[in-house]
Design an enzyme around this catalytic site. Sequence first.
Site, PDB file in Angstrom:
ATOM      1  N   LYS A 165      19.973  46.533  21.386  1.00  0.00           N
ATOM      2  CA  LYS A 165      20.357  45.441  21.339  1.00  0.00           C
ATOM      3  C   LYS A 165      21.987  45.673  21.188  1.00  0.00           C
ATOM      4  O   LYS A 165      22.417  46.253  20.122  1.00  0.00           O
ATOM      5  CB  LYS A 165      19.904  44.464  20.053  1.00  0.00           C
ATOM      6  N   ASP A 193      20.657  46.019  26.133  1.00  0.00           N
ATOM      7  CA  ASP A 193      20.591  44.726  26.778  1.00  0.00           C
ATOM      8  C   ASP A 193      21.558  43.947  25.646  1.00  0.00           C
ATOM      9  O   ASP A 193      21.666  43.935  24.619  1.00  0.00           O
ATOM     10  CB  ASP A 193      19.158  44.397  26.220  1.00  0.00           C
ATOM     11  N   ASP A 241      17.685  38.927  32.733  1.00  0.00           N
ATOM     12  CA  ASP A 241      16.861  38.089  31.919  1.00  0.00           C
ATOM     13  C   ASP A 241      16.789  36.632  32.066  1.00  0.00           C
ATOM     14  O   ASP A 241      16.355  35.947  32.446  1.00  0.00           O
ATOM     15  CB  ASP A 241      16.605  39.166  30.719  1.00  0.00           C
ATOM     16  N   LYS A 265       9.558  36.879  31.111  1.00  0.00           N
ATOM     17  CA  LYS A 265       9.003  36.180  29.781  1.00  0.00           C
ATOM     18  C   LYS A 265       7.974  35.194  30.050  1.00  0.00           C
ATOM     19  O   LYS A 265       8.519  34.235  30.745  1.00  0.00           O
ATOM     20  CB  LYS A 265       9.983  35.944  28.774  1.00  0.00           C
TER      21      LYS A 265
HETATM   22 MG    MG Z   1      16.511  41.013  27.463  1.00  0.00          MG
END
Ligand code: MG
Length: 367
Positions: A165, A193, A241, A265
């Site tokens: 992250k 990410d 994403d 997702k």
């Molecule tokens: Mg992501």
Amino acid sequence: MKITEIRVYQIDLPLVEGRYSWGDGKFVEVFDCTVVELVTDSGSSGWGEVCPLGPFYLPAFGRGARAAIAELSPHLIGLDATETGVVNLVMDQALLGHPYAKSAIDMACWDLLGKRAGMPVCDLMGGRHGEAVALYRAISQESPEAMAAKIAKYRDEGYTKFQLKVGGDAKDDIARIKATRALLDRDEVLVADANTGWLMHDAARVVDAVSDLDVYIEQPCKTYEESLTIRRRTARPFVLDENIDGVHMLMRALSDGAMDVINLKISKVGGLTKAMQIRDLCVSFGVAMTIEDSWGGDIITAAISHLAHSTPERFRFSSTDFNSYVTVDTAHGGPKRQTGFISAANEPGLGVTSDVTLLGQPVAVYS
Ligand code: MG
């Protein structure tokens, strides 16, 4: 399998690590998870779940999910839950948007479809590819040293793919990527990410500074257009994403050559039915996928395992076992990680069941 009653449960999911932090200073300590039980006239119940990553990751939040399900419920009572196309059309006609809330309903419908067919959901989605699904571990944003220590810990547990992250201060993020890549072998995967956290100048500094490292860059900036400019100035493999929120954005991004991999997702796109459509398009267009959800417990982890296990192995970039990140169970029978892998259950449906001993009494019942 006509829907006779919809029971909605709310359950808090605290984190094993205490806190999950990502780009732009955002963090969550307890997740607000909603579980849906579709009761049918067959005597079988279907289970679905939705768990937003806090109220500020995507346009989704826990109380919003429950309000949208309340809005949808009168339209769903009496429908055959196994007619997933009909159920999705009715939901989209009754309520514009709110894909995350619809995801929990659609997931429960797939569970019932599997139960009616006597087949695991992954078999209904195309069949099981390979032995098991490889997982990544998300490394919450901390100092470069702390993140490197977390990678060493999770590597010992069998993970071979790691998602850092970043999306914070560019200098710190460069240090995070360098410190962690240095620990890993050549066949281990590192993704940085940013979760939309960088402005374009930040992202440009980071991708230039890591241009000699084997690292994927995921969702650097907030908008699709900003991220596309970074895609065009780096040779690093590139993941989108947050911006890929449905089939229309996927088609646009494919046309622009905007990414090599997408993060798919389930709740971001409205459920398993719509995720499978996107999955199949990605297979046709040569785009690998991280197949997962925003967050979740045992039911979402089960749904991920079925969608991922029915995806050809070359296209499975990674997946997530969210039920190992949280301290409470939302269902019995959720897939359990074996080293860095999970497998879809062999039982009919999603292979999970739940009850009031785990969830408490429903917060709403519609009939
Ligand atoms: Mg992501």
